[in-house]
Design a protein around this motif. Structure first.
Motif, PDB file in Angstrom:
ATOM      1  N   GLY A 164     -15.432 -42.688 -40.994  1.00 12.29           N
ATOM      2  CA  GLY A 164     -14.991 -41.312 -41.202  1.00 12.29           C
ATOM      3  C   GLY A 164     -13.521 -41.143 -40.910  1.00 12.29           C
ATOM      4  N   TYR A 190     -18.642 -42.137 -47.296  1.00 10.60           N
ATOM      5  CA  TYR A 190     -17.469 -41.260 -47.339  1.00 10.60           C
ATOM      6  C   TYR A 190     -16.607 -41.398 -48.587  1.00 10.60           C
ATOM      7  CZ  TYR A 190     -18.254 -40.383 -42.336  1.00 10.60           C
ATOM      8  OH  TYR A 190     -18.774 -40.022 -41.117  1.00 10.60           O
ATOM      9  N   LEU A 235     -10.735 -40.337 -43.729  1.00 10.44           N
ATOM     10  CA  LEU A 235      -9.939 -39.126 -43.552  1.00 10.44           C
ATOM     11  C   LEU A 235      -8.468 -39.416 -43.851  1.00 10.44           C
ATOM     12  CD1 LEU A 235      -9.616 -36.172 -42.709  1.00 10.44           C
ATOM     13  CD2 LEU A 235      -9.437 -36.955 -40.324  1.00 10.44           C
ATOM     14  N   ARG A 243     -10.944 -32.247 -46.942  1.00  9.12           N
ATOM     15  CA  ARG A 243     -11.118 -32.444 -45.500  1.00  9.12           C
ATOM     16  C   ARG A 243     -12.486 -31.948 -45.039  1.00  9.12           C
ATOM     17  NH1 ARG A 243      -5.995 -30.241 -45.651  1.00  9.12           N
ATOM     18  NH2 ARG A 243      -6.605 -28.336 -44.542  1.00  9.12           N
ATOM     19  N   ILE A 245     -15.225 -34.454 -45.670  1.00  8.30           N
ATOM     20  CA  ILE A 245     -15.259 -35.503 -44.655  1.00  8.30           C
ATOM     21  C   ILE A 245     -15.913 -34.989 -43.376  1.00  8.30           C
ATOM     22  CG2 ILE A 245     -13.865 -36.947 -43.119  1.00  8.30           C
ATOM     23  CD1 ILE A 245     -13.771 -38.058 -45.853  1.00  8.30           C
ATOM     24  N   TYR A 246     -15.460 -33.818 -42.907  1.00  5.77           N
ATOM     25  CA  TYR A 246     -15.966 -33.286 -41.634  1.00  5.77           C
ATOM     26  C   TYR A 246     -17.463 -32.973 -41.701  1.00  5.77           C
ATOM     27  CZ  TYR A 246     -10.943 -32.392 -40.869  1.00  5.77           C
ATOM     28  OH  TYR A 246      -9.587 -32.513 -40.749  1.00  5.77           O
TER      29      TYR A 246
END
Length: 506
Positions: free
Chosen positions: A81, A239, A85, A264, A267-268
């Motif tokens: 992750g 991811y 990112l 973003r 990803i989170y």
């Protein structure tokens, strides 16, 4: 969810202003979009989330990862992750400056040139089409289990083709329907992940958190790092949905500001959901040594049946199937926009069809058909050789990573040649550091994916991932020599670098 408003309302003014601003920005980049900007920020994020699809990723690789690395394999979600990112942040700067449909291909075109962009798009297109096939094929056994029938080769193929047809039909209905379907898919998947995870943690947990640091002998007597690296493929497989947010850049209002946020969030939220699902499953597995030894090759089904019973397990499987459908739909949307972008620039044989646009649905119909036909052929091919489809699909995750890193490399090269990102999103002084770190992470992850781990198998099976990548790149190079349409493409390219030499088109 599509933004609705009444004439003269603040929302209407917002969209009217940004429609004009977005059109002007795109015109300055050399294009006039035929898409409608009907995709809200929420829908854009949902598209990336359903492409990433934590449920699909975890359910597909959980048994392999737990058997290979034991419970500590879950820490790969955190490491991967963070690495992805960095890639998402690098992409954010690029899409903010070049919000053009198609994602990695137009980005590589503006950062490097036509030939490099052609190969970047080719690698990524093949990876996407193969991934679509792998997702719908992987859904076949779950559909069979939901219907209570045996998962034979014929039934798996039939169910896969039916799911592919449904995804294609949704995509043909246009951006509004795609956006709504993405939100429905996200909602179903996140609720399903939370409900299943909480139920398992509250009522069917057999271990405490300490188990996450116990390998249970996975990896044998050797260095555990190698076992962890192999099991980390479950994290690596998760991811890469964030890029889809940028593939539909011409369908989102104010893309330079909103798409980086959506990337973003993908990803989170996607990473957190995947980690939570994996955690709940690990702690609910009754006999972890049995999974590692191979006595229980399907721990997911065992856990679901034990926790929910036959009827409840089927309800959970229904949620899983929605996730598979949403994932296939989002992948297909990304692939079709990439193919359309290729066609619009006249880069490949069949461009005259790929660039055609439906004025009623505001979608590229032939590009969508391509994103359905090729995966269908791959799925049908499994009828003749299940081993062959396994080898083809082995390229999927590696190809997506390779396409990503080609863009990351192009961005780094452009920076070193003077490119300064000028979009609405910028990393400022951290841009170069993040770009370098993203490249290091990506190359490391690709080496891990391609590393041979089956010494008892034939050499070509042991090196299948690297070999499949070499074959795809080799075919692309041959095509470029035989049919060099890319050199005659007149669209703008290599203009990120402030250098007169950009017109060389290298």
């Amino acid at each position: 969810m599509t933004q609705t408003s009444t004439p003269g309302s603040p929302a209407d003014d917002f969209y009217s202003f940004h429609d004009h601003d977005d059109a002007a920005h795109l015109h300055a980049l050399g294009y006039k979009s035929e898409f409608k900007r009907d995709m809200s920020p929420w829908a854009n994020f949902s598209l990336g989330f359903t492409y990433l699809s934590p449920v699909v990723g975890v359910y597909t690789l959980f048994a392999y990862a737990l058997a290979t690395g034991g419970p500590p394999m879950i820490w790969s979600f955190l490491l991967v992750g963070l690495g992805q990112l960095l890639v998402a942040l690098t992409f954010s700067e690029i899409v903010a400056q070049f919000p053009v449909a198609g994602g990695v291909y137009p980005w590589a075109r503006r950062l490097w040139g036509r030939r490099y962009a052609w190969m970047t798009g080719w690698v990524y297109m093949v990876a996407l089409l193969v991934t679509i096939a792998s997702v719908v094929y992987g859904a076949g056994p779950y559909i069979a289990a939901t219907l209570g029938i045996d998962a034979t080769v014929n039934s798996t193929i039939s169910f896969a083709l039916a799911l592919l047809a449904l995804a294609t039909a949704i995509n043909f209905m246009g951006t509004k329907v795609l956006a709504k379907a993405a939100i429905i898919g996200f909602t179903a998947e996140i609720i399903g992940a939370l409900v299943v995870g909480i139920w398992l943690l509250v009522g069917h947990r057999h271990h405490n958190l300490g188990v996450l640091f116990d390998s249970f002998g996975a990896g044998g007597d050797g260095n555990y790092l190698w076992a962890f690296a192999a099991a980390a493929l479950i994290g690596i497989y998760q991811y890469y949905g964030f890029e889809a947010c940028g593939d539909v850049a011409e369908e989102v209002p104010d893309p330079g500001r909103l798409i980086p946020k959506a990337m973003r969030r993908t990803i989170y939220v996607g990473g957190a959901a995947a980690t939570f699902v994996c955690l709940a499953l690990v702690l609910a597995v009754t006999d972890i040594p049995g999974v590692i030894s191979g006595e229980n090759p399907d721990p997911v089904s065992s856990v679901l049946n034990e926790a929910f019973g036959p009827v409840g397990a089927k309800a959970v499987l229904a949620i899983v199937l929605i996730s598979f459908l949403s994932c296939a739909m989002s992948l297909q949307a990304a692939a079709s926009r990439l193919a359309y972008s290729y066609g619009r620039d006249g880069m490949i044989m069949g461009s005259s069809l790929l660039k055609k646009f439906s004025t009623t649905r505001h979608v590229p119909p032939y590009a969508l058909l391509l994103a359905a036909a090729v995966p269908a052929v791959i799925v049908v091919g499994s009828k003749f050789s299940t081993d062959a489809i396994t080898k083809i699909i082995s390229f999927a995750a590696f190809g997506i990573y390779l396409g990503f890193q080609m863009v990351v490399l192009a961005a780094l090269r452009a920076r070193l040649k003077g490119w300064v990102p000028s979009g609405k999103y910028s990393l400022g002084k951290w841009g170069l550091t993040v770009n370098v770190a993203a490249l290091i992470y990506g190359v490391t992850a690709m080496i891990n994916m391609a590393w041979p781990r089956t010494p008892d198998a034939a050499w070509y099976d042991n090196w299948i991932v690297a070999l499949s990548a070499a074959v795809v790149v080799g075919i692309g190079l041959i095509y470029m020599v035989v049919h060099p349409l890319h050199d005659r493409s007149t669209g703008p390219y290599a203009d990120a670098i402030p250098d007169p030499a950009r017109t060389a088109g290298l």
